[in-house]
Design an enzyme around this catalytic site. Structure first.
Site, mmCIF file in Angstrom:
data_model
loop_
_atom_site.group_PDB
_atom_site.id
_atom_site.type_symbol
_atom_site.label_atom_id
_atom_site.label_comp_id
_atom_site.label_asym_id
_atom_site.label_seq_id
_atom_site.Cartn_x
_atom_site.Cartn_y
_atom_site.Cartn_z
ATOM 1 N N HIS A 277 -47.756 -6.733 -55.632
ATOM 2 C CA HIS A 277 -47.539 -5.701 -56.651
ATOM 3 C C HIS A 277 -46.684 -6.278 -57.759
ATOM 4 O O HIS A 277 -45.805 -7.098 -57.503
ATOM 5 C CB HIS A 277 -46.843 -4.471 -56.040
ATOM 6 C CG HIS A 277 -46.986 -3.258 -56.886
ATOM 7 N ND1 HIS A 277 -46.126 -2.967 -57.910
ATOM 8 C CD2 HIS A 277 -47.926 -2.278 -56.892
ATOM 9 C CE1 HIS A 277 -46.514 -1.850 -58.492
ATOM 10 N NE2 HIS A 277 -47.607 -1.413 -57.908
ATOM 11 N N GLU B 113 -53.047 0.426 -52.068
ATOM 12 C CA GLU B 113 -54.499 0.389 -51.903
ATOM 13 C C GLU B 113 -54.932 0.127 -50.456
ATOM 14 O O GLU B 113 -56.026 0.504 -50.055
ATOM 15 C CB GLU B 113 -55.116 -0.672 -52.818
ATOM 16 C CG GLU B 113 -54.783 -0.521 -54.280
ATOM 17 C CD GLU B 113 -55.491 0.643 -54.937
ATOM 18 O OE1 GLU B 113 -55.779 1.629 -54.241
ATOM 19 O OE2 GLU B 113 -55.751 0.567 -56.146
HETATM 20 N N1 ACO Z 1 -53.303 -12.401 -52.256
HETATM 21 C C1 ACO Z 1 -53.091 -13.722 -52.481
HETATM 22 N N2 ACO Z 1 -52.261 -14.197 -53.422
HETATM 23 C C2 ACO Z 1 -51.626 -13.294 -54.192
HETATM 24 C C3 ACO Z 1 -51.797 -11.906 -54.021
HETATM 25 C C4 ACO Z 1 -52.670 -11.466 -53.011
HETATM 26 N N3 ACO Z 1 -52.894 -10.175 -52.790
HETATM 27 N N4 ACO Z 1 -51.035 -11.251 -54.913
HETATM 28 C C5 ACO Z 1 -50.421 -12.186 -55.641
HETATM 29 N N5 ACO Z 1 -50.790 -13.442 -55.207
HETATM 30 C C6 ACO Z 1 -50.340 -14.722 -55.743
HETATM 31 C C7 ACO Z 1 -50.830 -14.885 -57.167
HETATM 32 O O1 ACO Z 1 -52.107 -15.522 -57.184
HETATM 33 C C8 ACO Z 1 -49.767 -15.744 -57.781
HETATM 34 O O2 ACO Z 1 -50.045 -17.080 -57.446
HETATM 35 P P1 ACO Z 1 -49.857 -18.259 -58.534
HETATM 36 O O3 ACO Z 1 -48.412 -18.203 -58.905
HETATM 37 O O4 ACO Z 1 -50.255 -19.482 -57.774
HETATM 38 O O5 ACO Z 1 -50.774 -17.913 -59.653
HETATM 39 C C9 ACO Z 1 -48.501 -15.333 -57.045
HETATM 40 O O6 ACO Z 1 -48.930 -14.723 -55.822
HETATM 41 C C10 ACO Z 1 -47.615 -14.376 -57.769
HETATM 42 O O7 ACO Z 1 -48.385 -13.254 -58.151
HETATM 43 P P2 ACO Z 1 -47.665 -12.040 -58.878
HETATM 44 O O8 ACO Z 1 -47.040 -12.533 -60.145
HETATM 45 O O9 ACO Z 1 -46.806 -11.323 -57.909
HETATM 46 O O10 ACO Z 1 -48.901 -11.122 -59.159
HETATM 47 P P3 ACO Z 1 -49.070 -10.134 -60.377
HETATM 48 O O11 ACO Z 1 -47.835 -9.355 -60.590
HETATM 49 O O12 ACO Z 1 -49.641 -10.856 -61.532
HETATM 50 O O13 ACO Z 1 -50.219 -9.236 -59.792
HETATM 51 C C11 ACO Z 1 -51.371 -7.845 -58.344
HETATM 52 C C12 ACO Z 1 -50.010 -8.132 -58.966
HETATM 53 C C13 ACO Z 1 -52.429 -7.840 -59.441
HETATM 54 C C14 ACO Z 1 -51.355 -6.472 -57.685
HETATM 55 C C15 ACO Z 1 -51.696 -8.948 -57.316
HETATM 56 O O14 ACO Z 1 -50.718 -8.944 -56.302
HETATM 57 C C16 ACO Z 1 -53.082 -8.826 -56.728
HETATM 58 O O15 ACO Z 1 -54.045 -9.316 -57.322
HETATM 59 N N6 ACO Z 1 -53.251 -8.165 -55.530
HETATM 60 C C17 ACO Z 1 -54.541 -7.988 -54.942
HETATM 61 C C18 ACO Z 1 -55.310 -6.847 -55.633
HETATM 62 C C19 ACO Z 1 -54.713 -5.485 -55.338
HETATM 63 O O16 ACO Z 1 -54.288 -5.176 -54.238
HETATM 64 N N7 ACO Z 1 -54.680 -4.632 -56.396
HETATM 65 C C20 ACO Z 1 -54.117 -3.288 -56.328
HETATM 66 C C21 ACO Z 1 -52.747 -3.261 -56.898
HETATM 67 S S1 ACO Z 1 -51.897 -1.758 -56.606
HETATM 68 C C22 ACO Z 1 -52.343 -0.751 -57.911
HETATM 69 O O17 ACO Z 1 -52.667 -1.165 -58.973
HETATM 70 C C23 ACO Z 1 -52.350 0.659 -57.692
#
Ligand code: ACO
Length: 364
Positions: A257, A312
């Site tokens: 998140h 989610e």
């Molecule tokens: N699985 C694997 N890796 C992840 C995940 C995940 N669920 N979430 C974040 N990461 C990784 C990213 O790829 C990133 O890696 P990098 O630095 O090598 O590029 C690192 O962790 C840091 O990511 P964040 O900066 O914390 O992610 P961001 O804030 O940009 O995104 C998000 C948040 C979009 C929710 C992300 O965690 C994600 O894609 N989750 C999966 C999709 C999901 O569950 N979406 C629903 C969100 S809840 C809502 O909107 C109601």
């Protein structure tokens, strides 16, 4: 000859990718405490709101005195359903290959802009009819008319299935819709506020917010969560499957998140609701196993960034237990979030300031 810049771009503040940490609005609506894992909606915790009332009463709590509507929220939402029913014909002409979400946007776009007047909650209420009607038309079934005396959750389930829903299903859907009602300046709410700041009107704001919500990084995740549960189960080895996904560079749906650095409190509100619902204890046990394995794999994968369960994950399991088709998960999210969008748009319009940030030019 290169044009002279109109101002010195080197004096602009540093860029914040994804606007992380940037505050652009004051709101009385909701407070997301990312480090503590707490969500407050107009002074009440999300746990209290979801445990003690219906979705319609939560909308009343969130929007009271903020929207020009003089009627109670339940009445405005029901009037919106009646309004939508008058326009249900536009969905009959739509291509049945369109998703249920796209059908909803077509229905909303077809409403006369002036139909709801100042009462944007009517537009939010209209979405339930377009969701259920679009879904039934895609399945070759006749849409079912709304009941203006019912509350949103019960009426939505009845319009979907054609029969009076069990009380446990109504309670589960009320809990879900309340849980997603508002959540700070998430991407879709920000989109709604940007559009409201141009005075484009509530319908345009809702359509723009729905576009932002539909992406898999925002509201498009819960359907894929079930796909993930199925794939992990079918693999026969949950741990190995999760490891393979992460090694392939794919994200695990339902985890991580932008704001929470701990467990999303909404995940537990939904998990609690599941206890009263699911007869398939095997499915719940599978979800719990996948959650456990995913959390330990993510801790190793990104030790510097705490990635925990988000809303989610249990949304998917709860809505599946109510018997809702996974193609409707994102449309339902829009039904729950739309009154929140309306309230934010009203706040933004009261502020009366166009949202217009700057970019730093790095081209030739
Ligand atoms: N699985 C694997 N890796 C992840 C995940 C995940 N669920 N979430 C974040 N990461 C990784 C990213 O790829 C990133 O890696 P990098 O630095 O090598 O590029 C690192 O962790 C840091 O990511 P964040 O900066 O914390 O992610 P961001 O804030 O940009 O995104 C998000 C948040 C979009 C929710 C992300 O965690 C994600 O894609 N989750 C999966 C999709 C999901 O569950 N979406 C629903 C969100 S809840 C809502 O909107 C109601």
């Amino acid at each position: 000859m290169p044009l002279a810049p109109t101002f010195d771009t080197s004096k602009l503040p540093p860029i914040s990718d994804g606007l992380e940490g940037i505050v652009v609005a004051e709101t009385v609506l909701s407070d997301v405490q990312g480090a503590a894992g707490r969500l407050t909606l107009r002074g009440k915790s999300v746990e209290e709101l979801a445990e003690t009332g219906s979705f319609d009463s939560a909308v009343e709590h969130l929007t009271r005195d903020l929207l020009p509507a003089s009627a109670p929220a339940q009445v405005s939402l029901a009037e919106g359903r009646s309004l939508a029913w008058e326009q249900i014909g536009v969905l009959r002409a739509a291509d049945s290959d369109l998703s249920a979400f796209e059908m909803m946007t077509i229905g909303l776009a077809a409403l006369p802009s002036s139909a709801a007047g100042e009462n944007s909650l009517m537009l939010a209420g209209a979405l339930s009819v377009f969701l259920a009607g679009g879904y039934r038309l895609k399945a070759g079934l006749e849409p079912i008319a709304p009941d203006a005396t019912a509350e949103t959750a019960a009426d939505l389930l009845r319009m979907l299935t054609g029969s009076v829903p069990p009380a446990a299903h109504v309670a589960g859907l009320n809990r879900y819709l309340t849980t997603v009602l508002d959540h700070g300046l998430n991407a879709s709410t920000f989109a709604a506020r940007v559009i409201a700041s141009t005075n484009a009107g509530a319908k345009a704001g809702l359509l723009g917010a729905m576009g932002a919500l539909s992406g898999p990084l925002h509201g498009g995740a819960p359907g894929p969560v079930l796909d993930m549960l199925d794939a992990a189960q079918n693999s026969g080895n949950v741990r190995a499957w999760i490891g393979g996904e992460l090694r392939a560079g794919r994200r695990l749906m339902g985890f991580g998140h932008r704001v929470y650095r701990t467990r999303d409190p909404r995940a537990d509100v939904l998990k609690t609701g599941l206890a009263a619902l699911s007869k398939d204890s095997g499915r719940v046990a599978l979800a719990e196993e996948i959650e456990r394995e995913a959390l330990s794999a993510l801790a190793l994968h990104k030790p510097e960034r705490k990635l925990d369960t988000n809303v989610e994950f249990y949304t998917a399991v709860l809505l599946e237990a109510i018997g809702i088709d996974r193609s409707l998960f994102t449309p339902l999210f829009a039904v729950g979030r739309a009154p929140g969008w309306c309230a934010h748009m009203a706040e933004q319009q009261a502020k009366g300031r166009l949202i217009r940030p700057q970019s730093r030019y790095v081209g030739p």
